[in-house]
Design a protein around this motif. Sequence first.
Motif, PDB file in Angstrom:
ATOM      1  N   LEU A   1      -2.567   0.661  -4.451  1.00 12.09           N
ATOM      2  CA  LEU A   1      -3.521   0.121  -3.494  1.00 12.09           C
ATOM      3  C   LEU A   1      -3.380  -1.393  -3.421  1.00 12.09           C
ATOM      4  O   LEU A   1      -3.269  -2.062  -4.440  1.00 12.09           O
ATOM      5  N   GLY A   2      -3.385  -1.890  -2.230  1.00 13.99           N
ATOM      6  CA  GLY A   2      -3.279  -3.323  -1.994  1.00 13.99           C
ATOM      7  C   GLY A   2      -3.356  -3.594  -0.514  1.00 13.99           C
ATOM      8  O   GLY A   2      -3.592  -2.692   0.289  1.00 13.99           O
ATOM      9  N   VAL A   3      -3.120  -4.836  -0.167  1.00 14.72           N
ATOM     10  CA  VAL A   3      -3.154  -5.222   1.241  1.00 14.72           C
ATOM     11  C   VAL A   3      -1.792  -4.909   1.856  1.00 14.72           C
ATOM     12  O   VAL A   3      -0.768  -5.445   1.420  1.00 14.72           O
ATOM     13  N   PRO A   4      -1.776  -4.023   2.846  1.00 15.23           N
ATOM     14  CA  PRO A   4      -0.485  -3.678   3.448  1.00 15.23           C
ATOM     15  C   PRO A   4       0.052  -4.814   4.320  1.00 15.23           C
ATOM     16  O   PRO A   4      -0.700  -5.534   4.964  1.00 15.23           O
ATOM     17  N   ARG A   5       1.373  -4.942   4.306  1.00 14.09           N
ATOM     18  CA  ARG A   5       2.046  -5.870   5.217  1.00 14.09           C
ATOM     19  C   ARG A   5       3.344  -5.220   5.667  1.00 14.09           C
ATOM     20  O   ARG A   5       3.889  -4.359   4.974  1.00 14.09           O
TER      21      ARG A   5
ATOM     22  N   LEU B   1       0.861  -1.178   0.000  1.00 18.12           N
ATOM     23  CA  LEU B   1       0.000   0.000   0.000  1.00 18.12           C
ATOM     24  C   LEU B   1       0.899   1.230   0.000  1.00 18.12           C
ATOM     25  O   LEU B   1       1.701   1.410   0.918  1.00 18.12           O
ATOM     26  N   ALA B   2       0.769   2.016  -1.041  1.00 16.16           N
ATOM     27  CA  ALA B   2       1.558   3.251  -1.114  1.00 16.16           C
ATOM     28  C   ALA B   2       0.623   4.384  -1.508  1.00 16.16           C
ATOM     29  O   ALA B   2      -0.017   4.340  -2.558  1.00 16.16           O
ATOM     30  N   ILE B   3       0.534   5.375  -0.640  1.00 19.78           N
ATOM     31  CA  ILE B   3      -0.282   6.554  -0.923  1.00 19.78           C
ATOM     32  C   ILE B   3       0.554   7.781  -0.575  1.00 19.78           C
ATOM     33  O   ILE B   3       0.818   8.042   0.593  1.00 19.78           O
ATOM     34  N   ASP B   4       0.982   8.489  -1.606  1.00 19.36           N
ATOM     35  CA  ASP B   4       1.763   9.708  -1.416  1.00 19.36           C
ATOM     36  C   ASP B   4       1.191  10.775  -2.335  1.00 19.36           C
ATOM     37  O   ASP B   4       1.447  10.769  -3.542  1.00 19.36           O
TER      38      ASP B   4
END
Length: 175
Positions: free
Chosen positions: A71-75, A60-63
């Motif tokens: 967007l995805g499942v963060p780990r 998950l990367a939102i900048d």
Amino acid sequence: MDNSTETAAQTSTGTGVLPGLIKQANTLFGRIPDTLIAMIARFSIAGVFWKSGQTKIEGLAIDIVSGEFSLGVPRLSDSALFLFKEEYSLPLIAPELAALMAAFAEHLFPVLLLLGLATRFSALALLVMTLTIQIFVYPGAWPTHGVWAAVLLYLMAYGPGWCSMDHFIAARYRR
């Protein structure tokens, strides 16, 4: 009385040009809205912690500034686990748990600050994190952590301002 004596007399009594300009500047600075200061504080400190949290996760990367969106499942990232095991070494807490808690906090509380929701609580949580980092991880970084603490203490003391969910909720329940 000649002009030079008159000017000296005005300056000594505080009625000269420079004291007048200082007074005007102070009055102007005093009109800076608290809400503007709180909004800048909220967005700035949220950015600091959000960007730090983003370094601890993958998936998950939102900048908004750089325009990076993934967007995805963060780990939890392997590099974050490594840092918490090898470099940070907090007392009384397992590195895996500390890394997970830090990543979670650095995503949750900045979002709450941006919304102006539970602002004082969020600022307190990030202040505790800041003090933990200062005491146990990077004790030499006190100038940076001091600025963070000042911003967070401001938000704790004065709240998020009227442009916030906290203000909206408080106004709703005052009726």
